[in-house]
Design a protein around this motif. Structure first.
Motif, PDB file in Angstrom:
ATOM      1  N   SER A  59       9.561  -5.359   9.437  1.00 35.66           N
ATOM      2  CA  SER A  59       9.624  -5.653  10.873  1.00 35.66           C
ATOM      3  C   SER A  59      11.051  -6.003  11.286  1.00 35.66           C
ATOM      4  O   SER A  59      11.516  -5.580  12.359  1.00 35.66           O
ATOM      5  N   PRO A 117       3.051  -5.489   6.932  1.00 35.12           N
ATOM      6  CA  PRO A 117       2.270  -5.929   8.101  1.00 35.12           C
ATOM      7  C   PRO A 117       1.400  -4.804   8.642  1.00 35.12           C
ATOM      8  O   PRO A 117       1.718  -3.618   8.488  1.00 35.12           O
ATOM      9  N   SER A 127       8.817 -13.155   9.830  1.00 29.77           N
ATOM     10  CA  SER A 127       8.524 -11.727   9.739  1.00 29.77           C
ATOM     11  C   SER A 127       8.810 -11.111   8.375  1.00 29.77           C
ATOM     12  O   SER A 127       9.662 -11.594   7.622  1.00 29.77           O
ATOM     13  N   HIS A 128       8.128 -10.009   8.129  1.00 35.51           N
ATOM     14  CA  HIS A 128       8.352  -9.193   6.948  1.00 35.51           C
ATOM     15  C   HIS A 128       9.658  -8.422   7.126  1.00 35.51           C
ATOM     16  O   HIS A 128      10.072  -8.118   8.245  1.00 35.51           O
ATOM     17  N   TRP A 185      -0.205  -6.091  14.219  1.00 36.84           N
ATOM     18  CA  TRP A 185       0.658  -7.259  14.043  1.00 36.84           C
ATOM     19  C   TRP A 185       2.112  -6.904  14.304  1.00 36.84           C
ATOM     20  O   TRP A 185       2.857  -7.666  14.928  1.00 36.84           O
TER      21      TRP A 185
END
Length: 333
Positions: free
Chosen positions: A246, A166, A242-243, A170
């Motif tokens: 994160s 990300p 979310s990634h 973000w």
């Protein structure tokens, strides 16, 4: 005479209106200048951080792609490491240091920042061992299965192990949304657990510690651990798709922050734990994390009348706030 009186009254009214408009213009100018200054400052900070993020972004992207290659076809293992093992490593590393102080009272340069003077000096070893067993049970038998169960939903929603990391902005947006969601869900679930129906059978366990220490942040009945500890932290990443990067940072931060809130020491340059420490002391105040909903619902009124509220600031020096803002002497009947 009437004409003069009316004229004077008109002039007085005009002066008052002019004064009001003048005050409004000054207020608007001050607020506008403050807002512009804040926006300029924020843009400057984020610009510099973005430059740093961008400069190091290629490095982190390369490391991430290397991890993806290593765990190709077994991304669930990578997810398990990032969402469970890394946050747990931060939790136990930080709490390990705090437990040394809790059990020995040393080093003094940390123990001198104790909030509730005379409590846990040292901590009861039997009570501590029981609490650590409960924390380990909650992590192994509740947290781990919930996070593993979260993986297929995240994979369906947006693949947490996707190749591209990300962007910095973000990531900041996600953290803000995670924090707001946690505040809402934790506040209302926590207040619900204080209802007599649930308190005695569920939440009372956590409140056995009226003077909390860091590790008991996860000392709770399993139902409470699901409803009030895990769900407020999990819902944000699930909503945002979310990634993993994160999620790892968020879970690690959430565990560190809740440890600080329970640690019992108001340490320099760390967030103030006075708010939640007061909750453990008085039970019916300060239910949230940020304090926003407590302010809106009036569940911090008693807290705001105490010295603990005056001490609820970021300590930027090395003099303990219990010394610079001591409790008022108790009245002798």
């Amino acid at each position: 005479m009437k004409g003069e009186a009316g004229h004077m009254l008109h002039n007085e009214k005009s002066k008052q209106e002019g004064h009001i408009w003048g005050s409004m213009r000054r207020t608007a100018f001050i607020l506008g200048s403050g807002l512009l200054s804040f926006v300029a400052f924020w843009n400057s900070v984020t610009w510099h951080l973005q430059r740093f993020w961008g400069a190091s972004g290629y490095f982190w992207q390369a490391q991430w792609e290397r991890l993806l290659t290593t765990f190709e076809g077994k991304e669930w293992i990578l997810f398990f490491i990032g969402a469970i093992q890394v946050p747990c490593l931060f939790f136990w590393s930080f709490n390990g240091l705090l437990l040394v102080v809790d059990t020995t009272g040393k080093p003094n340069f940390i123990s001198r920042y104790r909030i509730q003077i005379g409590k846990n000096e040292p901590v009861d070893p039997v009570k501590l061992r029981q609490s650590i067993r409960t924390v380990l049970f909650n992590q192994c038998m509740v947290s781990f299965p919930m996070v593993v169960f979260l993986y297929p939903f995240l994979e369906w929603w947006g693949d947490p192990c996707r190749r591209e990391l990300p962007t910095f902005h973000w990531f900041l947006l996600e953290l803000a949304i995670f924090t707001l969601i946690e505040e809402v869900l934790f506040y209302y679930s926590h207040r619900l657990l204080h209802h007599p129906t649930f308190y005695k059978k569920i939440h009372k366990k956590h409140h056995e510690w009226t003077a909390p220490i860091g590790v008991i942040s996860l000392y709770a009945h399993p139902i409470e651990h699901v409803v009030s500890n895990m769900l407020p932290a999990i819902v944000g990443p699930l909503v945002m798709g979310s990634h993993l990067s994160s999620i790892t940072v968020w879970f690690s931060l959430a565990l560190i922050i809740t440890t600080i809130s329970h640690c019992g020491y108001h340490l320099p340059f760390l967030p103030s734990p006075e708010f939640h420490d007061y909750h453990h002391l008085k039970f019916n105040q300060c239910y949230g994390v940020l304090g926003v909903l407590d302010h809106l619902h009036g569940t911090d009124i008693m807290f705001k009348q105490t010295k603990a509220y005056e001490r609820h600031v970021l300590l930027l020096g090395f003099t303990p706030l219990s010394e610079s803002i001591p409790d008022s002497p108790k009245r002798i009947e």
